[in-house]
Design a protein around this motif. Structure first.
Motif, mmCIF file in Angstrom:
data_model
loop_
_atom_site.group_PDB
_atom_site.id
_atom_site.type_symbol
_atom_site.label_atom_id
_atom_site.label_comp_id
_atom_site.label_asym_id
_atom_site.label_seq_id
_atom_site.Cartn_x
_atom_site.Cartn_y
_atom_site.Cartn_z
ATOM 1 N N ILE A 130 -33.944 16.630 -12.233
ATOM 2 C CA ILE A 130 -33.505 16.553 -10.841
ATOM 3 C C ILE A 130 -34.339 15.500 -10.118
ATOM 4 C CG2 ILE A 130 -33.511 17.811 -8.654
ATOM 5 C CD1 ILE A 130 -31.261 18.709 -10.376
ATOM 6 N N TYR A 131 -33.668 14.688 -9.309
ATOM 7 C CA TYR A 131 -34.352 13.669 -8.512
ATOM 8 C C TYR A 131 -35.433 14.336 -7.661
ATOM 9 C CZ TYR A 131 -34.945 10.130 -4.836
ATOM 10 O OH TYR A 131 -35.461 9.215 -3.950
ATOM 11 N N ALA A 132 -36.666 13.852 -7.794
ATOM 12 C CA ALA A 132 -37.786 14.523 -7.127
ATOM 13 C C ALA A 132 -38.879 13.516 -6.781
ATOM 14 C CB ALA A 132 -38.355 15.627 -8.018
ATOM 15 N N PRO A 133 -38.798 12.867 -5.603
ATOM 16 C CA PRO A 133 -39.848 11.935 -5.185
ATOM 17 C C PRO A 133 -41.216 12.610 -5.186
ATOM 18 C CG PRO A 133 -37.958 11.804 -3.722
ATOM 19 C CD PRO A 133 -37.735 12.995 -4.601
ATOM 20 N N ILE A 134 -42.189 11.953 -5.802
ATOM 21 C CA ILE A 134 -43.529 12.525 -5.969
ATOM 22 C C ILE A 134 -44.376 12.185 -4.754
ATOM 23 C CG2 ILE A 134 -45.615 12.407 -7.391
ATOM 24 C CD1 ILE A 134 -43.798 11.759 -9.774
ATOM 25 N N PRO A 135 -45.224 13.127 -4.303
ATOM 26 C CA PRO A 135 -45.355 14.523 -4.739
ATOM 27 C C PRO A 135 -44.579 15.509 -3.876
ATOM 28 C CG PRO A 135 -47.216 14.001 -3.358
ATOM 29 C CD PRO A 135 -46.339 12.758 -3.389
ATOM 30 N N GLY A 136 -44.000 15.011 -2.773
ATOM 31 C CA GLY A 136 -43.460 15.917 -1.770
ATOM 32 C C GLY A 136 -42.344 16.817 -2.254
ATOM 33 N N ALA A 137 -41.484 16.294 -3.154
ATOM 34 C CA ALA A 137 -40.388 17.123 -3.654
ATOM 35 C C ALA A 137 -40.925 18.343 -4.386
ATOM 36 C CB ALA A 137 -39.484 16.305 -4.566
ATOM 37 N N HIS A 138 -42.018 18.135 -5.111
ATOM 38 C CA HIS A 138 -42.576 19.257 -5.864
ATOM 39 C C HIS A 138 -43.309 20.236 -4.949
ATOM 40 C CE1 HIS A 138 -41.394 18.001 -9.854
ATOM 41 N NE2 HIS A 138 -41.633 16.759 -9.472
ATOM 42 N N HIS A 139 -43.829 19.755 -3.842
ATOM 43 C CA HIS A 139 -44.367 20.695 -2.854
ATOM 44 C C HIS A 139 -43.255 21.632 -2.373
ATOM 45 C CE1 HIS A 139 -47.608 17.473 -1.709
ATOM 46 N NE2 HIS A 139 -47.894 18.112 -2.835
ATOM 47 N N ALA A 140 -42.068 21.040 -2.156
ATOM 48 C CA ALA A 140 -40.933 21.841 -1.690
ATOM 49 C C ALA A 140 -40.442 22.798 -2.772
ATOM 50 C CB ALA A 140 -39.799 20.910 -1.259
ATOM 51 N N PHE A 141 -40.300 22.296 -4.008
ATOM 52 C CA PHE A 141 -39.856 23.163 -5.103
ATOM 53 C C PHE A 141 -40.817 24.333 -5.297
ATOM 54 C CE2 PHE A 141 -37.676 19.389 -7.462
ATOM 55 C CZ PHE A 141 -36.570 19.505 -6.640
ATOM 56 N N ARG A 142 -42.102 24.035 -5.247
ATOM 57 C CA ARG A 142 -43.081 25.106 -5.455
ATOM 58 C C ARG A 142 -43.045 26.106 -4.314
ATOM 59 N NH1 ARG A 142 -49.066 23.696 -7.468
ATOM 60 N NH2 ARG A 142 -47.888 23.513 -9.412
ATOM 61 N N ALA A 143 -42.889 25.624 -3.077
ATOM 62 C CA ALA A 143 -42.817 26.547 -1.943
ATOM 63 C C ALA A 143 -41.579 27.441 -2.051
ATOM 64 C CB ALA A 143 -42.797 25.765 -0.634
ATOM 65 N N GLY A 144 -40.442 26.854 -2.433
ATOM 66 C CA GLY A 144 -39.232 27.652 -2.569
ATOM 67 C C GLY A 144 -39.337 28.669 -3.685
ATOM 68 N N ALA A 145 -39.810 28.216 -4.860
ATOM 69 C CA ALA A 145 -39.956 29.129 -5.996
ATOM 70 C C ALA A 145 -40.965 30.227 -5.694
ATOM 71 C CB ALA A 145 -40.384 28.353 -7.241
ATOM 72 N N SER A 146 -42.049 29.869 -5.023
ATOM 73 C CA SER A 146 -43.081 30.859 -4.699
ATOM 74 C C SER A 146 -42.576 31.860 -3.670
ATOM 75 C CB SER A 146 -44.339 30.154 -4.179
ATOM 76 O OG SER A 146 -44.901 29.310 -5.176
ATOM 77 N N GLY A 147 -41.805 31.378 -2.686
ATOM 78 C CA GLY A 147 -41.241 32.293 -1.698
ATOM 79 C C GLY A 147 -40.311 33.306 -2.334
ATOM 80 N N LEU A 148 -39.495 32.848 -3.295
ATOM 81 C CA LEU A 148 -38.581 33.763 -3.974
ATOM 82 C C LEU A 148 -39.333 34.737 -4.873
ATOM 83 C CD1 LEU A 148 -35.728 31.249 -4.826
ATOM 84 C CD2 LEU A 148 -35.523 33.276 -3.367
ATOM 85 N N ALA A 149 -40.308 34.227 -5.627
ATOM 86 C CA ALA A 149 -41.072 35.107 -6.513
ATOM 87 C C ALA A 149 -41.820 36.169 -5.719
ATOM 88 C CB ALA A 149 -42.054 34.275 -7.346
ATOM 89 N N LEU A 150 -42.456 35.758 -4.633
ATOM 90 C CA LEU A 150 -43.200 36.715 -3.810
ATOM 91 C C LEU A 150 -42.261 37.737 -3.175
ATOM 92 C CD1 LEU A 150 -45.857 37.661 -2.583
ATOM 93 C CD2 LEU A 150 -45.618 35.879 -0.833
ATOM 94 N N SER A 151 -41.106 37.280 -2.710
ATOM 95 C CA SER A 151 -40.132 38.206 -2.132
ATOM 96 C C SER A 151 -39.649 39.213 -3.177
ATOM 97 C CB SER A 151 -38.935 37.429 -1.565
ATOM 98 O OG SER A 151 -39.328 36.610 -0.478
ATOM 99 N N GLY A 152 -39.456 38.736 -4.410
ATOM 100 C CA GLY A 152 -39.057 39.641 -5.481
ATOM 101 C C GLY A 152 -40.094 40.709 -5.752
ATOM 102 N N LEU A 153 -41.366 40.309 -5.777
ATOM 103 C CA LEU A 153 -42.432 41.291 -5.979
ATOM 104 C C LEU A 153 -42.460 42.310 -4.847
ATOM 105 C CD1 LEU A 153 -45.508 39.214 -7.254
ATOM 106 C CD2 LEU A 153 -43.967 40.661 -8.584
ATOM 107 N N LEU A 154 -42.302 41.830 -3.628
ATOM 108 C CA LEU A 154 -42.354 42.738 -2.484
ATOM 109 C C LEU A 154 -41.173 43.709 -2.479
ATOM 110 C CD1 LEU A 154 -43.528 40.077 0.081
ATOM 111 C CD2 LEU A 154 -44.764 42.179 -0.428
#
Length: 386
Positions: A64-88
């Motif tokens: 997936i097109y992902a300008p470095i590093p900001g795109a990965h900051h966004a991907f990690r924030a989204g994935a982390s938000g979902l993972a944390l919500s799942g745990l909660l």
């Protein structure tokens, strides 16, 4: 004389039918609880040392097109938000789970305020703000002190204000802004129906839980964008520029299968009277009956390469937003849908306890598992009572 192409057509039809296998799993409180526990175990083990989930590793030939590093900051924030919500949402109170939640919350508190778009070509940060907001809402709800509640409410309001900043000039939100070559303060890209629905539902949940302030003019602007992307059968075209070709494969009912629930739910909670119980019931039933179309796209490395231009990453998105619309039905009508969806989720769980649908660097297992756990928690609470 029968043309030679007929046998080939028969083979194609039979193979398509076989691909749409009916998920088969035993659904009861015990099997659902065991599945949730295995998913929680995966996320606890998979968490990064700093409290986040996912990373820019495990690349492949087509990424997936992902300008470095900001795109990965966004991907990690989204994935982390979902993972944390799942745990909660799992309700798991084991010490290791509570420790993972605490670490995840600390990461959110430190990193979400810094999240911005990578450059003028993408607004992936919108996903990070929206799913970060989901996690913040849950952290607010479990906070034990007024000071902690105030902290999470302040962070939530900040994320909403950032989302307001990145709303598109056409109304709503998208994730790409690379087609016109313009650098503008407010994005001029292609708002998508489902990204807009994702943001609107996260905002609504946060307002209901915390009383945060929403910009009513912006809400009206954004919901109008979703309505423009709606067709008479309550399919939703992929993005704002697709409204001129509403019967392109991706915009037909099967192509809209993962989007319609999210869009219907978003419009319903913001007062659209056209999204009736009958509409939600129809699309809930259709989702279960046609889940095979979405499943054919699971784990394929090339986006939009299968039937109705479906991408793998539609799958668990659709699973979760099924619950967001079904929960709007009268209580008596929810248990049936919960049981049917739980059967799908249990059937799709991986041997390591995770769920995933598209190989996205190293974010796919955390986000897929987060979606699935949130959905399965709803199923658990709504299953038919013995």
């Amino acid at each position: 004389m029968i043309p030679m192409r007929v046998p080939a057509l028969i083979i194609l039809l039979v193979s398509s039918a076989l691909c749409q296998e009916r998920p088969d799993a035993v659904v009861n409180p015990t099997t659902v609880a065991d599945s949730i526990r295995r998913g929680v175990d995966f996320l606890v083990e998979d968490q990064n040392a700093n409290g986040s989930w996912g990373g820019p590793t495990r690349t492949k030939g087509l990424n997936i097109y992902a300008p470095i590093p900001g795109a990965h900051h966004a991907f990690r924030a989204g994935a982390s938000g979902l993972a944390l919500s799942g745990l909660l949402d799992s309700g798991d109170t084991r010490p290791e789970t509570l420790a993972a939640i605490e670490k995840g919350a600390a990461w959110m508190e430190e990193h979400l305020p810094k999240l911005r778009r990578a450059d003028q070509t993408t607004t992936y940060n919108v996903w990070g703000h929206a799913y970060g907001l989901r996690a913040i809402t849950r952290l607010y709800e479990i906070a034990k002190t007024d000071a902690d509640k105030s902290k999470w409410k302040t962070l939530a309001q900040q994320q909403i204000d950032l989302l307001n900043r990145y709303e598109d000039v056409n109304g709503g939100w998208g994730y790409l802004d690379l087609f016109d070559g313009l650098t503008t303060n407010k994005p001029t890209g292609i708002p998508t129906s489902f990204t807009t629905a994702t943001v609107l539902l996260a905002m609504h949940e946060a307002r209901e839980a915390m009383g945060v302030e929403l910009n009513e003019k912006l809400i009206k602007h954004s919901t109008a964008s979703v309505v423009r992307q709606r067709t008479p059968d309550f399919s939703y075209v992929y993005s704002h520029d697709h409204w001129v070709r509403p019967r392109g494969p991706i915009n037909r009912p099967a192509g809209s299968l993962a989007r319609s629930a999210a869009c219907n739910a978003a419009l319903r909670v913001f007062g659209d009277e056209k999204v009736t119980d009958e509409v939600i019931e129809t699309w809930s039933t259709r989702f279960i009956e046609r889940e095979g179309f979405l499943s054919i796209g699971r784990k394929r490395p090339v986006p939009h390469e299968t039937h109705f231009s479906i991408s793998g990453y539609f799958y668990y998105y659709g699973i979760f937003y099924f619950t967001e619309s079904a929960r709007l039905l009268p209580e008596a009508r929810q248990p049936h849908h919960a049981e049917e969806l739980a059967r799908v989720i249990l059937h799709r769980q991986e041997k390591d306890g995770s769920w995933w649908d598209y190989p996205l660097y190293d974010y796919h297992q955390p986000y897929g598992t987060g979606y699935a756990l949130m959905a399965l928690a709803w199923c658990r609470d709504e299953l038919p009572k013995p």
